[in-house]
Write an enzyme that holds these catalytic residues in place. Structure first.
Site, PDB file in Angstrom:
ATOM      1  N   HIS A 129      12.506 -42.060  78.399  1.00  0.00           N
ATOM      2  CA  HIS A 129      11.589 -42.887  79.191  1.00  0.00           C
ATOM      3  C   HIS A 129      10.333 -42.150  79.620  1.00  0.00           C
ATOM      4  O   HIS A 129       9.664 -42.568  80.565  1.00  0.00           O
ATOM      5  CB  HIS A 129      12.345 -43.479  80.398  1.00  0.00           C
ATOM      6  CG  HIS A 129      13.456 -44.401  80.000  1.00  0.00           C
ATOM      7  ND1 HIS A 129      14.486 -44.763  80.840  1.00  0.00           N
ATOM      8  CD2 HIS A 129      13.701 -45.041  78.816  1.00  0.00           C
ATOM      9  CE1 HIS A 129      15.315 -45.578  80.193  1.00  0.00           C
ATOM     10  NE2 HIS A 129      14.859 -45.761  78.967  1.00  0.00           N
ATOM     11  N   CYS A 193     -12.401 -43.616  77.715  1.00  0.00           N
ATOM     12  CA  CYS A 193     -13.076 -44.914  77.650  1.00  0.00           C
ATOM     13  C   CYS A 193     -13.794 -45.230  78.964  1.00  0.00           C
ATOM     14  O   CYS A 193     -14.563 -46.180  79.028  1.00  0.00           O
ATOM     15  CB  CYS A 193     -12.094 -46.013  77.259  1.00  0.00           C
ATOM     16  SG  CYS A 193     -10.863 -46.367  78.514  1.00  0.00           S
TER      17      CYS A 193
HETATM   18  C1  BJW Z   1      25.936 -40.211  90.050  1.00  0.00           C
HETATM   19  C2  BJW Z   1      25.565 -39.443  91.133  1.00  0.00           C
HETATM   20  C3  BJW Z   1      25.960 -38.133  91.091  1.00  0.00           C
HETATM   21  C4  BJW Z   1      24.797 -41.366  91.498  1.00  0.00           C
HETATM   22  N1  BJW Z   1      26.650 -37.671  90.050  1.00  0.00           N
HETATM   23  N2  BJW Z   1      26.637 -39.741  89.027  1.00  0.00           N
HETATM   24  C5  BJW Z   1      19.474 -55.203  74.458  1.00  0.00           C
HETATM   25  C6  BJW Z   1      20.130 -56.122  75.233  1.00  0.00           C
HETATM   26  C7  BJW Z   1      19.532 -56.652  76.372  1.00  0.00           C
HETATM   27  C8  BJW Z   1      18.256 -56.258  76.777  1.00  0.00           C
HETATM   28  C9  BJW Z   1      17.603 -55.338  75.999  1.00  0.00           C
HETATM   29  C10 BJW Z   1      18.204 -54.829  74.859  1.00  0.00           C
HETATM   30  N3  BJW Z   1      17.353 -53.944  74.312  1.00  0.00           N
HETATM   31  C11 BJW Z   1      16.240 -53.859  75.101  1.00  0.00           C
HETATM   32  C12 BJW Z   1      16.369 -54.725  76.142  1.00  0.00           C
HETATM   33  C13 BJW Z   1      15.379 -54.934  77.226  1.00  0.00           C
HETATM   34  C14 BJW Z   1      15.375 -53.823  78.257  1.00  0.00           C
HETATM   35  C15 BJW Z   1      16.742 -53.699  78.891  1.00  0.00           C
HETATM   36  O1  BJW Z   1      17.522 -52.797  78.642  1.00  0.00           O
HETATM   37  N4  BJW Z   1      17.051 -54.574  79.835  1.00  0.00           N
HETATM   38  C16 BJW Z   1      18.293 -54.494  80.573  1.00  0.00           C
HETATM   39  C17 BJW Z   1      18.033 -54.939  82.004  1.00  0.00           C
HETATM   40  C18 BJW Z   1      19.383 -55.253  79.889  1.00  0.00           C
HETATM   41  N5  BJW Z   1      14.968 -52.554  77.676  1.00  0.00           N
HETATM   42  C19 BJW Z   1      13.697 -52.261  77.529  1.00  0.00           C
HETATM   43  O2  BJW Z   1      12.822 -53.036  77.845  1.00  0.00           O
HETATM   44  C20 BJW Z   1      13.365 -50.906  76.909  1.00  0.00           C
HETATM   45  N6  BJW Z   1      12.448 -51.150  75.852  1.00  0.00           N
HETATM   46  C21 BJW Z   1      12.854 -51.587  74.641  1.00  0.00           C
HETATM   47  O3  BJW Z   1      14.020 -51.625  74.320  1.00  0.00           O
HETATM   48  O4  BJW Z   1      11.818 -51.985  73.837  1.00  0.00           O
HETATM   49  C22 BJW Z   1      12.130 -52.855  72.758  1.00  0.00           C
HETATM   50  C23 BJW Z   1      12.570 -54.203  73.300  1.00  0.00           C
HETATM   51  C24 BJW Z   1      11.916 -54.768  74.397  1.00  0.00           C
HETATM   52  C25 BJW Z   1      12.341 -56.007  74.890  1.00  0.00           C
HETATM   53  C26 BJW Z   1      13.421 -56.662  74.304  1.00  0.00           C
HETATM   54  C27 BJW Z   1      14.080 -56.080  73.218  1.00  0.00           C
HETATM   55  C28 BJW Z   1      13.640 -54.839  72.709  1.00  0.00           C
HETATM   56  C29 BJW Z   1      12.637 -50.041  77.912  1.00  0.00           C
HETATM   57  C30 BJW Z   1      13.500 -49.662  79.064  1.00  0.00           C
HETATM   58  C31 BJW Z   1      12.695 -48.848  80.049  1.00  0.00           C
HETATM   59  C32 BJW Z   1      13.462 -48.571  81.340  1.00  0.00           C
HETATM   60  N7  BJW Z   1      12.557 -48.039  82.288  1.00  0.00           N
HETATM   61  C33 BJW Z   1      13.049 -47.508  83.556  1.00  0.00           C
HETATM   62  C34 BJW Z   1      11.814 -47.001  84.358  1.00  0.00           C
HETATM   63  C35 BJW Z   1      11.306 -45.696  83.741  1.00  0.00           C
HETATM   64  C36 BJW Z   1      10.180 -45.116  84.525  1.00  0.00           C
HETATM   65  C37 BJW Z   1      10.592 -44.694  85.896  1.00  0.00           C
HETATM   66  O5  BJW Z   1      11.428 -43.796  86.060  1.00  0.00           O
HETATM   67  O6  BJW Z   1      10.061 -45.294  86.836  1.00  0.00           O
HETATM   68  O7  BJW Z   1      13.972 -46.454  83.354  1.00  0.00           O
HETATM   69  S1  BJW Z   1      14.009 -48.701  84.495  1.00  0.00           S
HETATM   70  C38 BJW Z   1      15.147 -47.527  85.135  1.00  0.00           C
HETATM   71  O8  BJW Z   1      16.484 -47.735  84.608  1.00  0.00           O
HETATM   72  C39 BJW Z   1      14.688 -46.165  84.568  1.00  0.00           C
HETATM   73  C40 BJW Z   1      15.985 -45.492  84.281  1.00  0.00           C
HETATM   74  O9  BJW Z   1      15.777 -44.444  83.365  1.00  0.00           O
HETATM   75  C41 BJW Z   1      16.819 -46.636  83.752  1.00  0.00           C
HETATM   76  C42 BJW Z   1      18.293 -46.389  83.803  1.00  0.00           C
HETATM   77  O10 BJW Z   1      18.762 -46.165  85.098  1.00  0.00           O
HETATM   78  P1  BJW Z   1      19.860 -45.044  85.359  1.00  0.00           P
HETATM   79  O11 BJW Z   1      19.288 -43.727  85.071  1.00  0.00           O
HETATM   80  O12 BJW Z   1      21.118 -45.400  84.690  1.00  0.00           O
HETATM   81  O13 BJW Z   1      19.981 -45.123  86.962  1.00  0.00           O
HETATM   82  P2  BJW Z   1      20.874 -46.120  87.852  1.00  0.00           P
HETATM   83  O14 BJW Z   1      20.346 -46.050  89.222  1.00  0.00           O
HETATM   84  O15 BJW Z   1      20.992 -47.446  87.226  1.00  0.00           O
HETATM   85  O16 BJW Z   1      22.326 -45.467  87.794  1.00  0.00           O
HETATM   86  C43 BJW Z   1      22.615 -44.223  88.406  1.00  0.00           C
HETATM   87  C44 BJW Z   1      24.071 -43.899  88.115  1.00  0.00           C
HETATM   88  O17 BJW Z   1      24.326 -42.602  88.599  1.00  0.00           O
HETATM   89  C45 BJW Z   1      25.063 -44.848  88.821  1.00  0.00           C
HETATM   90  O18 BJW Z   1      26.050 -45.223  87.872  1.00  0.00           O
HETATM   91  C46 BJW Z   1      25.684 -43.989  89.916  1.00  0.00           C
HETATM   92  O19 BJW Z   1      27.049 -44.300  90.164  1.00  0.00           O
HETATM   93  C47 BJW Z   1      25.551 -42.618  89.327  1.00  0.00           C
HETATM   94  N8  BJW Z   1      25.436 -41.532  90.277  1.00  0.00           N
HETATM   95  N9  BJW Z   1      24.859 -40.286  92.014  1.00  0.00           N
HETATM   96  C48 BJW Z   1      26.994 -38.541  89.039  1.00  0.00           C
HETATM   97  N10 BJW Z   1      25.663 -37.314  92.134  1.00  0.00           N
HETATM   98 ZN    ZN Z   2      -9.012 -45.072  77.860  1.00  0.00          ZN
END
Ligand code: BJW
Ligand code: ZN
Length: 307
Positions: A129, A193
């Site tokens: 990301h 730009c």
């Molecule tokens: C601990 C702990 C400790 C706590 N020890 N553990 C297929 C099906 C359905 C939808 C889609 C699909 N393919 C694509 C999509 C669309 C979409 C998507 O996935 N949507 C879902 C909602 C279903 N994906 C996208 O849009 C992606 N692009 C893409 O695929 O392009 C092509 C496409 C587009 C559209 C349609 C189809 C294809 C892009 C995704 C970008 C995500 N961006 C973010 C923001 C990044 C910038 C930023 O940081 O601000 O990424 S959103 C946010 O979520 C961030 C994170 O990286 C990401 C994941 O979150 P993460 O890291 O898992 O955090 P949490 O808070 O959810 O979980 C924390 C965990 O830690 C918990 O389980 C706790 O229990 C645990 N924990 N403390 C161990 N101490």
């Molecule tokens: Zn520019």
């Protein structure tokens, strides 16, 4: 649900160590929970609120178009927090695993630069990301790969201030305290730009991940069977990251290993024979789980990071 007998096998450290010692091709898929012990908030659940906004709602192109000042403040604050934070033993453990096992690849959703600061070999790390410290133009191809200015510009200075009264929440994070309006003209503009805004070099919902990186990951998965997938500190709610563990699975060979503060009954129920689940803080668990290969985690000095 897994029976109590299989639950015992699923969380057996000796059985995990046996498998780890036989594993060469290892994939890790990491999320925000990995950096929680470094003091950085996760996205979902407790800690996923920034002022009165869900962090995931701010991580969208729509939010940036609607209010670039607000979204920039959110990212400026996270840049400041990430710069102040330090890599934790889990980042160091993964970096050492990479040095000890050339067949290890780490896919991280984290944008906080802590893997890099823990000296994780860059050819064994894919930042799915992007990075908080990459800046890019919203429109043209201008990019600054590594910029750690803090504050980035005077209008974003409130995000880089230290708390005047540590007994109270930081004024910036207190929704009862109004935010000063930030005009677009006060935000950083593209030096090429000239007219368009800069934005953080992260991947927002609906945006494509870097295609070369995705091809590289596909090629790595396809090349040879994968022995183990470590799924660390992620809710596995976001694709494509959430799909890689099953994508890399070769039935009967690949162990999918969940390391998470909370493992739900549903998660346990999805695990197959040979998988593992370890519930707890990744910064404590990973050094212990990987010890037979990496030895003691030294929490070594950080290297100066250049672009
Ligand atoms: C601990 C702990 C400790 C706590 N020890 N553990 C297929 C099906 C359905 C939808 C889609 C699909 N393919 C694509 C999509 C669309 C979409 C998507 O996935 N949507 C879902 C909602 C279903 N994906 C996208 O849009 C992606 N692009 C893409 O695929 O392009 C092509 C496409 C587009 C559209 C349609 C189809 C294809 C892009 C995704 C970008 C995500 N961006 C973010 C923001 C990044 C910038 C930023 O940081 O601000 O990424 S959103 C946010 O979520 C961030 C994170 O990286 C990401 C994941 O979150 P993460 O890291 O898992 O955090 P949490 O808070 O959810 O979980 C924390 C965990 O830690 C918990 O389980 C706790 O229990 C645990 N924990 N403390 C161990 N101490
Ligand atoms: Zn520019």
């Amino acid at each position: 649900m897994a029976s109590s007998a299989s639950r015992a096998a699923l969380s057996s450290i000796p059985l995990f160590h046996e498998k780890l010692l036989k594993s060469n091709r290892i994939l890790a898929v990491c999320g925000a929970g990995l950096s929680a012990a470094s003091g950085l908030p996760t996205f979902r659940g407790a800690g996923g609120l920034w002022r009165n906004h869900n962090a995931v709602d701010l991580a969208t192109p729509e939010a940036f178009d609607a209010d670039p000042g607000l979204v920039w403040l959110f990212y400026a604050y996270r840049r400041h927090m990430a710069l102040t934070a330090k890599p934790n033993p889990a980042h160091y453990a993964l970096a050492e695993l990479a040095r000890k096992r050339p067949g290890f690849k780490c896919l991280s959703q984290n944008v906080d630069n802590l893997h890099v600061r823990a000296n994780h070999p860059s050819d064994q790390l894919s930042l799915l990301h992007g990075s908080l410290f990459t800046l890019k133009c919203t429109t043209c191809s201008w990019k600054d790969l590594y910029n750690i200015a803090d504050p980035l510009c005077p209008a974003l200075a409130p995000a880089a201030e230290s708390n005047p009264d540590p007994t109270k929440p930081l004024p910036l994070l207190d929704p009862a305290q109004p935010l000063a309006e930030i005009k677009e003209s006060e935000l950083p503009h593209c030096p090429d730009c000239k007219t368009e805004l800069q934005r953080p070099g992260v991947v927002w919902f609906g945006e494509m991940l870097d295609e070369d990186m995705l091809d590289d990951i596909e090629e790595w998965i396809e090349k040879e069977p994968v022995d183990m997938v470590l799924v660390v500190g992620t809710s596995s709610a976001v694709y494509p990251a959430a799909g890689y563990a099953e994508r890399a699975r070769t039935k009967g060979r690949t162990s999918v290993v969940t390391v998470n503060l909370e493992i739900t009954e549903e998660d346990w129920g999805r695990m197959r024979k040979g998988d593992f689940g370890f519930e707890g803080d990744a910064s404590l668990l990973l050094p212990e789980l990987l010890r037979p290969v990496i030895g003691e985690v030294k929490g070594e000095e950080e290297e100066e990071v250049e672009g």
